[in-house]
Each structure stands twice: as structure tokens, then as C-alpha cells.
Design an enzyme around this catalytic site. Structure first.
Site, PDB file in Angstrom:
ATOM      1  N   PHE A  12       0.817  -1.216   0.000  1.00  0.00           N
ATOM      2  CA  PHE A  12       0.000   0.000   0.000  1.00  0.00           C
ATOM      3  C   PHE A  12       0.860   1.280   0.000  1.00  0.00           C
ATOM      4  CE2 PHE A  12      -2.105   2.805   3.405  1.00  0.00           C
ATOM      5  CZ  PHE A  12      -2.690   3.649   2.479  1.00  0.00           C
ATOM      6  N   ASP A  34      10.415  -6.584  -3.736  1.00  0.00           N
ATOM      7  CA  ASP A  34       9.219  -7.037  -3.017  1.00  0.00           C
ATOM      8  C   ASP A  34       9.040  -8.541  -3.226  1.00  0.00           C
ATOM      9  OD1 ASP A  34       6.400  -5.315  -2.055  1.00  0.00           O
ATOM     10  OD2 ASP A  34       6.278  -7.488  -2.359  1.00  0.00           O
ATOM     11  N   LEU A  36       6.175 -10.033  -2.982  1.00  0.00           N
ATOM     12  CA  LEU A  36       4.797 -10.277  -3.445  1.00  0.00           C
ATOM     13  C   LEU A  36       4.107 -11.314  -2.558  1.00  0.00           C
ATOM     14  CD1 LEU A  36       5.152 -10.131  -7.349  1.00  0.00           C
ATOM     15  CD2 LEU A  36       4.572  -8.285  -5.754  1.00  0.00           C
ATOM     16  N   ILE A  61      13.487 -10.135   1.718  1.00  0.00           N
ATOM     17  CA  ILE A  61      14.507  -9.379   2.463  1.00  0.00           C
ATOM     18  C   ILE A  61      15.266 -10.267   3.458  1.00  0.00           C
ATOM     19  CG2 ILE A  61      13.532  -7.052   2.213  1.00  0.00           C
ATOM     20  CD1 ILE A  61      12.341  -7.437   5.086  1.00  0.00           C
ATOM     21  N   THR A 135       6.079   2.678  12.855  1.00  0.00           N
ATOM     22  CA  THR A 135       4.695   2.953  13.211  1.00  0.00           C
ATOM     23  C   THR A 135       4.586   3.604  14.594  1.00  0.00           C
ATOM     24  OG1 THR A 135       2.642   1.800  13.819  1.00  0.00           O
ATOM     25  CG2 THR A 135       4.633   0.514  13.966  1.00  0.00           C
ATOM     26  N   ASP A 136       3.471   4.282  14.826  1.00  0.00           N
ATOM     27  CA  ASP A 136       3.208   4.842  16.166  1.00  0.00           C
ATOM     28  C   ASP A 136       2.872   3.733  17.171  1.00  0.00           C
ATOM     29  OD1 ASP A 136       0.680   4.178  15.117  1.00  0.00           O
ATOM     30  OD2 ASP A 136      -0.233   6.126  15.557  1.00  0.00           O
ATOM     31  N   GLU A 137       2.556   2.527  16.655  1.00  0.00           N
ATOM     32  CA  GLU A 137       2.089   1.458  17.546  1.00  0.00           C
ATOM     33  C   GLU A 137       3.186   0.972  18.491  1.00  0.00           C
ATOM     34  OE1 GLU A 137      -0.598  -1.363  15.758  1.00  0.00           O
ATOM     35  OE2 GLU A 137      -1.125   0.052  14.190  1.00  0.00           O
ATOM     36  N   TYR A 161       2.610  -7.492  16.252  1.00  0.00           N
ATOM     37  CA  TYR A 161       3.020  -6.588  15.156  1.00  0.00           C
ATOM     38  C   TYR A 161       3.862  -5.442  15.703  1.00  0.00           C
ATOM     39  CZ  TYR A 161       2.670  -2.547  12.010  1.00  0.00           C
ATOM     40  OH  TYR A 161       2.959  -1.438  11.247  1.00  0.00           O
ATOM     41  N   ALA A 163       5.388  -5.134  18.532  1.00  0.00           N
ATOM     42  CA  ALA A 163       6.650  -5.574  19.147  1.00  0.00           C
ATOM     43  C   ALA A 163       7.698  -5.881  18.080  1.00  0.00           C
ATOM     44  CB  ALA A 163       6.398  -6.800  20.021  1.00  0.00           C
ATOM     45  N   LYS A 165       7.869  -4.518  15.106  1.00  0.00           N
ATOM     46  CA  LYS A 165       8.325  -3.242  14.542  1.00  0.00           C
ATOM     47  C   LYS A 165       9.267  -2.550  15.525  1.00  0.00           C
ATOM     48  CE  LYS A 165       7.343  -1.502  11.144  1.00  0.00           C
ATOM     49  NZ  LYS A 165       7.888  -1.625   9.756  1.00  0.00           N
TER      50      LYS A 165
HETATM   51  P1  NAD Z   1       1.455  -3.706   3.176  1.00  0.00           P
HETATM   52  O1  NAD Z   1       1.141  -4.912   3.997  1.00  0.00           O
HETATM   53  O2  NAD Z   1       0.406  -3.110   2.301  1.00  0.00           O
HETATM   54  O3  NAD Z   1       2.702  -4.023   2.229  1.00  0.00           O
HETATM   55  C1  NAD Z   1       3.832  -4.734   2.667  1.00  0.00           C
HETATM   56  C2  NAD Z   1       4.665  -5.091   1.434  1.00  0.00           C
HETATM   57  O4  NAD Z   1       5.848  -5.765   1.884  1.00  0.00           O
HETATM   58  C3  NAD Z   1       3.955  -6.050   0.462  1.00  0.00           C
HETATM   59  O5  NAD Z   1       4.116  -5.571  -0.858  1.00  0.00           O
HETATM   60  C4  NAD Z   1       4.673  -7.365   0.659  1.00  0.00           C
HETATM   61  O6  NAD Z   1       4.694  -8.177  -0.490  1.00  0.00           O
HETATM   62  C5  NAD Z   1       6.071  -6.897   1.056  1.00  0.00           C
HETATM   63  N1  NAD Z   1       6.818  -7.909   1.817  1.00  0.00           N
HETATM   64  C6  NAD Z   1       6.365  -8.602   2.899  1.00  0.00           C
HETATM   65  N2  NAD Z   1       7.320  -9.468   3.313  1.00  0.00           N
HETATM   66  C7  NAD Z   1       8.393  -9.290   2.496  1.00  0.00           C
HETATM   67  C8  NAD Z   1       9.686  -9.883   2.430  1.00  0.00           C
HETATM   68  N3  NAD Z   1      10.050 -10.843   3.280  1.00  0.00           N
HETATM   69  N4  NAD Z   1      10.542  -9.454   1.476  1.00  0.00           N
HETATM   70  C9  NAD Z   1      10.172  -8.489   0.594  1.00  0.00           C
HETATM   71  N5  NAD Z   1       8.944  -7.913   0.607  1.00  0.00           N
HETATM   72  C10 NAD Z   1       8.071  -8.302   1.537  1.00  0.00           C
HETATM   73  O7  NAD Z   1       2.020  -2.646   4.202  1.00  0.00           O
HETATM   74  P2  NAD Z   1       1.822  -1.055   4.259  1.00  0.00           P
HETATM   75  O8  NAD Z   1       0.553  -0.738   4.927  1.00  0.00           O
HETATM   76  O9  NAD Z   1       2.135  -0.483   2.909  1.00  0.00           O
HETATM   77  O10 NAD Z   1       3.000  -0.682   5.276  1.00  0.00           O
HETATM   78  C11 NAD Z   1       4.321  -0.456   4.791  1.00  0.00           C
HETATM   79  C12 NAD Z   1       5.232  -0.142   5.962  1.00  0.00           C
HETATM   80  O11 NAD Z   1       4.743   0.994   6.668  1.00  0.00           O
HETATM   81  C13 NAD Z   1       5.316  -1.268   7.002  1.00  0.00           C
HETATM   82  O12 NAD Z   1       6.658  -1.342   7.445  1.00  0.00           O
HETATM   83  C14 NAD Z   1       4.396  -0.817   8.123  1.00  0.00           C
HETATM   84  O13 NAD Z   1       4.836  -1.314   9.364  1.00  0.00           O
HETATM   85  C15 NAD Z   1       4.587   0.692   8.042  1.00  0.00           C
HETATM   86  N6  NAD Z   1       3.443   1.507   8.511  1.00  0.00           N
HETATM   87  C16 NAD Z   1       2.185   1.267   8.023  1.00  0.00           C
HETATM   88  C17 NAD Z   1       1.122   2.068   8.434  1.00  0.00           C
HETATM   89  C18 NAD Z   1      -0.266   1.863   7.883  1.00  0.00           C
HETATM   90  O14 NAD Z   1      -1.201   2.506   8.375  1.00  0.00           O
HETATM   91  N7  NAD Z   1      -0.469   1.038   6.869  1.00  0.00           N
HETATM   92  C19 NAD Z   1       1.352   3.101   9.359  1.00  0.00           C
HETATM   93  C20 NAD Z   1       2.653   3.311   9.833  1.00  0.00           C
HETATM   94  C21 NAD Z   1       3.695   2.504   9.395  1.00  0.00           C
HETATM   95  P1  TYD Z   2      -6.586  -1.344  11.223  1.00  0.00           P
HETATM   96  O1  TYD Z   2      -7.001  -0.662   9.967  1.00  0.00           O
HETATM   97  O2  TYD Z   2      -6.446  -2.829  11.240  1.00  0.00           O
HETATM   98  O3  TYD Z   2      -5.221  -0.656  11.702  1.00  0.00           O
HETATM   99  P2  TYD Z   2      -4.438  -0.770  13.119  1.00  0.00           P
HETATM  100  O4  TYD Z   2      -4.876  -1.967  13.841  1.00  0.00           O
HETATM  101  O5  TYD Z   2      -3.014  -0.846  12.663  1.00  0.00           O
HETATM  102  O6  TYD Z   2      -4.742   0.522  13.859  1.00  0.00           O
HETATM  103  O7  TYD Z   2      -7.616  -0.953  12.367  1.00  0.00           O
HETATM  104  C1  TYD Z   2      -7.903   0.393  12.663  1.00  0.00           C
HETATM  105  C2  TYD Z   2      -8.836   0.409  13.844  1.00  0.00           C
HETATM  106  O8  TYD Z   2     -10.091  -0.159  13.442  1.00  0.00           O
HETATM  107  C3  TYD Z   2      -8.361  -0.437  15.018  1.00  0.00           C
HETATM  108  O9  TYD Z   2      -8.735   0.214  16.232  1.00  0.00           O
HETATM  109  C4  TYD Z   2      -9.123  -1.737  14.866  1.00  0.00           C
HETATM  110  C5  TYD Z   2     -10.441  -1.296  14.229  1.00  0.00           C
HETATM  111  N1  TYD Z   2     -11.076  -2.276  13.331  1.00  0.00           N
HETATM  112  C6  TYD Z   2     -12.427  -2.583  13.486  1.00  0.00           C
HETATM  113  O10 TYD Z   2     -13.120  -2.038  14.376  1.00  0.00           O
HETATM  114  N2  TYD Z   2     -12.984  -3.496  12.641  1.00  0.00           N
HETATM  115  C7  TYD Z   2     -12.260  -4.123  11.660  1.00  0.00           C
HETATM  116  O11 TYD Z   2     -12.825  -4.974  10.928  1.00  0.00           O
HETATM  117  C8  TYD Z   2     -10.888  -3.790  11.507  1.00  0.00           C
HETATM  118  C9  TYD Z   2     -10.057  -4.437  10.438  1.00  0.00           C
HETATM  119  C10 TYD Z   2     -10.327  -2.850  12.358  1.00  0.00           C
END
Ligand code: NAD
Ligand code: TYD
Length: 362
Positions: A12, A34, A36, A61, A135-137, A161, A163, A165
Site C-alpha cells: 500500500f 518485493d 509479493l 529481504i 509505526t506509532d504502535e 506486530y 513488538a 516493529k
Molecule cells: P502492506 O502490507 O500493504 O505491504 C507490505 C509489502 O511488503 C507487500 O508488498 C509485501 O509483499 C512486502 N513484503 C512482505 N514481506 C516481504 C519480504 N520478506 N521481502 C520483501 N517484501 C516483503 O504494508 P503497508 O501498509 O504499505 O505498510 C508499509 C510499511 O509501513 C510497514 O513497514 C508498516 O509497518 C509501516 N506503517 C504502516 C502504516 C499503515 O497505516 N499502513 C502506518 C505506519 C507505518
Molecule cells: P486497522 O485498519 O487494522 O489498523 P491498526 O490496527 O493498525 O490501527 O484498524 C484500525 C482500527 O479499526 C483499530 O482500532 C481496529 C479497528 N477495526 C475494526 O473495528 N474493525 C475491523 O474490521 C478492523 C479491520 C479494524
């Protein structure tokens, strides 16, 4: 030209980032590395696949030899590390894959970069950078009224997750401290926008509502996240890599803190307006409270003051604008959606995560 390795570029945020860089910078070649997994999708990158500055390599990776070869073959200057397992619910049901990819994968990449860059004749600092996306988590959960997290807040990750990160963040910091590697870290809040895999709250609710399925709200729906439109995140990362100080960490957040239930209601309202002929109006009637996530963090909030003061970054999109653009995007990209939702591994996940929660999603 600078050669940037983007790991996880078919996911994403990574795919949004690649499109952002190729459309705003002419001095950068992107090598998208990636594996995939279920979350990686080359359909996210249709707009750039023929760009001569873009190359895709499929690999893991955790595979040291392959990482070494890619760093060498493409003379990588900068690594932007997105690749991870990213979904909290999946980490609860299967934590070991998170330890492998997020901890071992990051360690493998760091160690390969250290070896490759120290074998190069130019000094380690300079245009080189290992930027780690986190992440902020990692900070845990805030109580009502507690101030937003700063870069100095203590780590207290609650989910597998978070932990994993946190572990990867510590490794990045240690490689910077011990070996003088030019690292930086950004900890960002919840992203949303185009190309987000429909297991996360915002796309899941949008698509379920469109199809008249239940909208699963965990627990009482009063959990708070700090939502940020993905393009704002991409801009922040670019500024940190280009102008941020090596060795530093930057918090990134949208300063938007409505409860989950309010987010779900806003999406329903947008759909009522955009799909005015839908037989599922009012979409709010589909909201279903389901069993909560174990260990569910109550509240996240990020203080992005350092990024604003040092690098002049501020989000461009309000939550209302960003949600409107996102819902519109999902309405306009049904083919992209179906290519994911038609897969049995997606349907299996929906069953595994939701069937035992008490609500129905089918
Ligand atoms: P995502 O799950 O959409 O994408 C992860 C990508 O990593 C995928 O394309 C997958 O194929 C690839 N991947 C997984 N394992 C792999 C491996 N072993 N080798 C190579 N590629 C691999 O994730 P996202 O939501 O785009 O998040 C990207 C990064 O940002 C992550 O590190 C996540 O922790 C961080 N992040 C995400 C959010 C969020 O809200 N989505 C917020 C803060 C930080
Ligand atoms: P999510 O998009 O999974 O992100 P994160 O867990 O990394 O914050 O979830 C966002 C918030 O929405 C989280 O508090 C969990 C809640 N949630 C639901 O209430 N229902 C759902 O089906 C999902 C996937 C998440």
C-alpha cells in the site's frame, strides 16, 4: 542519478511512495524489491511499470545472498525500507511470520547495507541513507487526556506486530550508533488512501458497505487512531531522506483523532451521497458491533512538531478531504478490488478473522 532501493514497494504505502517519487523527482531511479506476499500487488504500479527509471525485482529481504546481489548490481545509494507484515489481526493469529519478516528481514537488510557500503570506496556518510518506515504502535496505548507521543516517548508495544516493529527500530538505531551507518527512522500513524489492501478498517468498511455486508466494528468502536492520508506520509518520508539529519527519528501524524465508529459513520455518509441509488442506504444500518481484538490499543496520537519545525512538513489533506478521495478511488477501481477479493486467500482470511467474532460479514 541516485539509485533508491524501495523494499515492500508493491504494498500500500510503498506503491504510493514509488508513484510519488517518480512524479515529483527526476534524479532518482527506483528499484522496487518485493516478495509479493498476499499484500503485494503489481497492479498498484501500472502507471509506472514502463518508466525507464523504475525496476521491479522479486525477492525476500530475509535472503541475504539475494539482497547482497541487488545492492551491488544496482549500486544502491539509499534504502527506503517499507517491507513488513503489517496487519495487527494477522499478527495475533500468527505472530512468528511477523518476527521473521519484520525483525530478521530488517536485520538482514541492515547487515547487507553495512557490508556493501563499507566495501565501497566513498565514505559511509554523504548521499547514502537507510530509512526505516515504522509505526506509532511501538509506543503502546494512550489514556484519555495524555499528551501525544514525541520522539522521546518510551517504547511499550502491545501487539506482536508492534513488538516486531519495535525490535526492527532498535536494530536500525543500533546499526547507526555502533557502525556509524547513516540511518533514519520515521514512526507514522495510521495511513489510508488508494491501493490499501481491503483487510484494514477504511477499505474494508467501504467495500463491505458497497456490497451490503455487515460493517464489523470491534468492541465499542471508541478506539482512537491518528489518521493520515498516504500522500502526506510519502511527502514526509521524502523530506526526511533528503533533508533530515542522519541518526534521527521523526514522528509523523495527521492530528485527526475521531473514534473508529465516527470514521465508519463518515464513510457511510459519503457512500449515501456518492451512491445515491444504492439499495443499502442508509449504509449506517449495516454497522455491526463484533467481539473486540485481544489487547486492543485504545488510543494513538502523534506529535509531529519536530518534523514541522525542522523540515517544514504539515499534512495537506484534512480527514474529510482524504476520506472523500479514498472512497471515490475505491468506487472507481472495482477491477483492482475484485482481483483481490475474488482470491480464495482473501476469502479465507475474512472467514478466519470474522467468523468467530459473533457478527456476520457475508
Ligand atoms: P502492506 O502490507 O500493504 O505491504 C507490505 C509489502 O511488503 C507487500 O508488498 C509485501 O509483499 C512486502 N513484503 C512482505 N514481506 C516481504 C519480504 N520478506 N521481502 C520483501 N517484501 C516483503 O504494508 P503497508 O501498509 O504499505 O505498510 C508499509 C510499511 O509501513 C510497514 O513497514 C508498516 O509497518 C509501516 N506503517 C504502516 C502504516 C499503515 O497505516 N499502513 C502506518 C505506519 C507505518
Ligand atoms: P486497522 O485498519 O487494522 O489498523 P491498526 O490496527 O493498525 O490501527 O484498524 C484500525 C482500527 O479499526 C483499530 O482500532 C481496529 C479497528 N477495526 C475494526 O473495528 N474493525 C475491523 O474490521 C478492523 C479491520 C479494524
Amino acid at each position: 542519478m541516485l539509485n533508491w532501493l524501495v523494499t515492500g514497494g508493491a504494498g500500500f504505502i510503498g506503491s504510493n511512495f514509488i508513484q510519488y517519487i517518480l512524479s515529483t523527482r527526476s534524479d532518482i531511479n527506483i528499484i522496487n524489491f518485493d516478495l509479493l506476499t498476499y499484500a503485494g500487488n503489481l497492479n498498484n504500479l501500472k502507471t509506472v511499470e514502463n518508466d525507464p527509471r523504475y525496476t521491479f525485482v522479486q525477492g525476500d529481504i530475509c535472503d541475504r545472498q539475494f539482497v547482497d546481489a541487488v545492492l551491488r548490481d544496482y549500486a544502491i545509494n539509499t534504502i527506503v525500507h517499507f517491507a513488513a507484515e503489517s496487519h495487527v489481526d494477522r499478527s495475533i493469529l500468527g505472530p512468528m511470520q511477523f518476527v521473521k519478516t519484520n525483525v530478521i528481514g530488517t536485520a538482514t537488510l541492515l547487515d547487507a547495507a553495512r557490508d556493501y557500503w563499507s566495501a565501497c570506496s566513498a565514505p559511509l556518510v554523504g548521499i547514502r541513507r537507510f530509512h526505516h518506515i515504522s509505526t506509532d504502535e511501538v509506543f503502546g496505548s494512550l489514556k484519555p487526556g495524555e499528551p501525544a507521543w514525541t520522539e522521546d516517548s518510551p517504547y511499550a508495544p502491545n501487539s506482536p506486530y508492534a513488538a516486531s516493529k519495535a525490535g526492527s527500530d532498535h536494530l536500525v538505531r543500533a546499526y547507526g550508533h555502533t557502525y556509524g551507518m547513516p540511518v533514519s527512522i520515521s514512526n507514522c500513524s495510521n495511513n489510508y488512501g488508494p491501493f490499501q489492501f481491503p483487510e484494514k478498517l477504511i477499505p474494508l468498511v467501504t467495500l463491505n458497505a458497497l456490497n451490503g455486508k455487515a460493517l464489523p466494528v470491534y468492541g465499542d468502536g471508541q478506539q482512537i487512531r491518528d489518521w493520515l492520508y498516504v500522500e502526506d506520509h510519502c511527502e514526509a518520508i521524502t523530506r526526511i531522506i533528503t533533508d533530515g539529519r542522519p541518526g534521527e527519528t521523526y514522528n509523523i501524524g495527521g492530528n485527526n483523532q475521531p473514534a473508529n465508529l465516527e470514521i465508519v459513520r463518515t464513510i457511510c455518509r459519503l457512500l449515501d451521497e456518492m451512491v445515491s441509488a444504492s439499495k443499502y442506504r442508509p449504509h449506517e444500518s449495516l454497522i455491526t458491533f463484533v467481539q473486540d481484538r485481544p489487547g486492543h490499543d485504545r488510543r494513538y496520537a502523534m506529535d509531529s512538531g519536530k518534523l514541522r519545525q525542522e523540515l517544514g512538513w504539515a499534512p495537506r489533506y484534512s480527514l474529510e478531504e482524504g476520506l472523500r478521495k479514498t472512497v471515490r478511488w475505491y468506487l472507481d477501481h472495482q477491477e483492482w478490488v475484485e482481483q483481490i477479493t475474488d482470491r480464495t486467500n482473501y476469502q479465507d482470511w475474512m472467514q478466519k478473522n470474522y467468523d468467530k467474532r459473533g457478527g456476520t460479514v457475508k
